[in-house]
Write an enzyme that holds these catalytic residues in place. Structure first.
Site, short mmCIF file in Angstrom:
data_model
loop_
_atom_site.label_atom_id
_atom_site.label_comp_id
_atom_site.label_asym_id
_atom_site.label_seq_id
_atom_site.Cartn_x
_atom_site.Cartn_y
_atom_site.Cartn_z
N ALA A 30 -8.47 16.13 -6.92
CA ALA A 30 -8.78 16.65 -5.60
C ALA A 30 -8.13 15.82 -4.50
O ALA A 30 -8.35 16.07 -3.31
CB ALA A 30 -10.30 16.68 -5.38
N PHE A 32 -4.43 13.85 -2.99
CA PHE A 32 -3.18 14.35 -2.40
C PHE A 32 -2.19 14.86 -3.44
O PHE A 32 -2.05 16.07 -3.66
CB PHE A 32 -2.56 13.24 -1.53
CG PHE A 32 -1.16 13.51 -1.07
CD1 PHE A 32 -0.78 14.75 -0.61
CD2 PHE A 32 -0.21 12.49 -1.10
CE1 PHE A 32 0.53 15.00 -0.18
CE2 PHE A 32 1.09 12.71 -0.66
CZ PHE A 32 1.46 13.96 -0.21
N ILE A 33 -1.52 13.95 -4.14
CA ILE A 33 -0.47 14.36 -5.07
C ILE A 33 -1.04 15.18 -6.21
O ILE A 33 -0.50 16.24 -6.57
CB ILE A 33 0.27 13.12 -5.62
CG1 ILE A 33 0.94 12.35 -4.49
CG2 ILE A 33 1.31 13.54 -6.67
CD1 ILE A 33 1.56 11.04 -4.93
N ALA A 34 -2.15 14.71 -6.78
CA ALA A 34 -2.69 15.36 -7.97
C ALA A 34 -3.17 16.78 -7.70
O ALA A 34 -3.13 17.63 -8.59
CB ALA A 34 -3.81 14.53 -8.57
N THR A 146 3.36 3.38 -9.31
CA THR A 146 4.07 3.39 -8.02
C THR A 146 5.30 2.51 -8.06
O THR A 146 5.37 1.55 -8.85
CB THR A 146 3.13 2.88 -6.90
OG1 THR A 146 3.86 2.69 -5.69
CG2 THR A 146 2.50 1.54 -7.29
N ASP A 147 6.27 2.80 -7.19
CA ASP A 147 7.46 1.95 -7.11
C ASP A 147 7.13 0.58 -6.55
O ASP A 147 7.91 -0.37 -6.68
CB ASP A 147 8.55 2.62 -6.27
CG ASP A 147 8.14 2.88 -4.82
OD1 ASP A 147 6.98 2.61 -4.46
OD2 ASP A 147 8.99 3.37 -4.04
N GLU A 148 5.95 0.42 -5.94
CA GLU A 148 5.59 -0.87 -5.35
C GLU A 148 5.37 -1.96 -6.39
O GLU A 148 5.35 -3.14 -6.05
CB GLU A 148 4.36 -0.72 -4.46
CG GLU A 148 4.60 0.17 -3.26
CD GLU A 148 3.53 0.04 -2.21
OE1 GLU A 148 3.02 -1.08 -1.99
OE2 GLU A 148 3.20 1.07 -1.58
N TYR A 171 -2.76 -4.04 -3.71
CA TYR A 171 -2.70 -2.69 -4.28
C TYR A 171 -1.68 -2.63 -5.42
O TYR A 171 -1.99 -2.19 -6.54
CB TYR A 171 -2.34 -1.66 -3.21
CG TYR A 171 -1.74 -0.40 -3.77
CD1 TYR A 171 -2.50 0.44 -4.60
CD2 TYR A 171 -0.43 -0.03 -3.48
CE1 TYR A 171 -1.95 1.61 -5.12
CE2 TYR A 171 0.11 1.13 -3.99
CZ TYR A 171 -0.64 1.94 -4.82
OH TYR A 171 -0.10 3.09 -5.35
N LYS A 175 -2.00 -1.91 -9.62
CA LYS A 175 -1.26 -0.85 -10.34
C LYS A 175 -0.43 -1.46 -11.46
O LYS A 175 -0.32 -0.87 -12.55
CB LYS A 175 -0.36 -0.08 -9.36
CG LYS A 175 -1.12 0.73 -8.32
CD LYS A 175 -2.02 1.77 -8.95
CE LYS A 175 -1.25 2.94 -9.54
NZ LYS A 175 -2.14 3.99 -10.07
#
Length: 368
Positions: A30, A32-34, A146-148, A171, A175
């Site tokens: 529910a 954003f991306i998903a 994530t690319d981070e 963050y 990840k």
């Protein structure tokens, strides 16, 4: 054959690969991306059952799923990843064979203030889920990262999937930690794990704490864009529809044990993004600087990220939406969306700079 049916058939033919799911659980569905991933799955593949599992945190909304809520192959379950018994029950009763794990705390600013919450959700939540997946015998587990996790890079560096992870903020650290918990399940237990690492994503449904929706909402409300530092930090921006399409490709054609970067070549500094948005939303303004202000920077702010998506391109995926077209779609959506789209108010998200003071840190300091 109608045009719509023909288009759906062509999409399926493109995605034919080595894996065909039956019952998919999307965590954080529910959000954003998903939510865009869920919508594409439900609409393009009516033969799949899609179970959206979400605890409905502040940045999620059931309204993100309005267009598929009545579809017979869609089901929503509210729950927390930290509940191992609930996860076990859902996997068994829904006969889940595939998991797309997108649930996470993602806002970097917030992670500086309360990193413990990020560790709990991103690390422990992932551990509970992957352990349940192992026990249940999941056939494909896609872990969204994530690319981070690569850390900041210079102009001449383009990160590939085999590079060492060097996260520089709380963050990104959680990840990377989650990846290092999930990936060994492939080696130790033969759990079919795939990891993705993506660029900055923008588009409809994104809670307005992230830069593009935040700037759009502030400009629409008569407030200036508020830029961290001097605005020279740059990011690559990819439209959410292209990212959802990437997950369709990885789901069907990805290789177990592999990692795939999901990126693009569209790169702008924060200042350039603000200037473009001012021009789009304030067309009569002669000087964009009139609608831009500068605020204190993050505790640490990566200069840029740059990833190679060549491995994913070899599976047949490439971004299609231009930044300009995607930006206009995003602006149009936020201009008409109701203020109560999310369950809580968004006023705090529109503040020039987040409150970085951590209640947890305060409590620890008091004890010390």
């Amino acid at each position: 054959m109608s045009g719509v049916k023909k288009q759906k058939k062509e999409v399926k033919e493109v995605l034919v690969g080595s894996y065909t799911p039956k019952n998919i659980m999307v965590t954080g569905g529910a959000g954003f991306i998903a939510s865009h991933v869920v919508i594409q799955l439900v609409k393009q593949f009516p033969e799949y059952k899609v179970v959206c599992f979400d605890k409905l945190d502040y940045c999620s909304s059931l309204k993100n799923l309005n267009e598929v809520k009545d579809c017979p192959n869609f089901k929503f379950i509210k729950g927390n990843l930290l509940s191992a018994d609930l996860i076990k029950y859902v996997l068994e009763t829904e006969c889940i064979d595939t998991i797309i794990h997108a649930a996470a705390q993602t806002h970097v600013d917030n992670s500086f203030g309360n990193s413990f919450a990020f560790t709990e959700n991103n690390v422990m939540g992932s551990h509970v889920l992957v352990e349940a997946a192992k026990v249940h015998g999941i056939k494909r587990f896609i872990h969204v990262s994530t690319d981070e996790v690569y850390g900041t890079v210079g102009d001449d560096i383009r990160r590939v999937e085999t590079d060492v992870l060097e996260p520089t903020n709380p963050y990104a650290a959680t990840k990377a930690a989650a990846e290092n918990i999930v990936k060994p399940y492939y080696h130790s237990f033969k759990l079919p794990v795939i990891i993705t690492r993506g660029n900055n994503v923008f588009g409809p449904h994104q809670f307005p704490e992230k830069v593009i929706p935040k700037f759009v909402r502030r400009l629409l409300g008569g407030m200036p864009c508020c830029i961290h530092g001097d605005g020279s930090n740059s990011r690559h921006y990819i439209y959410v529809g292209d990212v959802a399409a990437a997950f369709m490709t990885i789901l069907h054609k990805g290789v177990d044990g592999e990692t795939y970067n999901i990126g693009c070549e569209t790169e702008f500094t924060n200042l350039e993004v603000a200037q473009r948005l001012v021009k789009a939303l304030k067309p009569d303004c002669s000087d964009p600087k009139e609608h831009i202000s500068f605020v204190g920077d993050r505790a640490f702010n990566d200069v840029r990220y740059y990833i190679s998506s060549d491995k994913l391109h070899q599976l047949g995926w490439a971004p299609k939406m231009s930044f300009e077209e995607g930006l206009q779609k995003t602006i149009d959506w936020y201009a008409k969306v109701s203020p109560d789209w999310w369950e809580i108010g968004t006023d705090s998200a529109l503040a020039p700079h987040p409150e970085l003071k951590s209640k947890v840190s305060d409590a620890l300091q008091t004890k010390l």
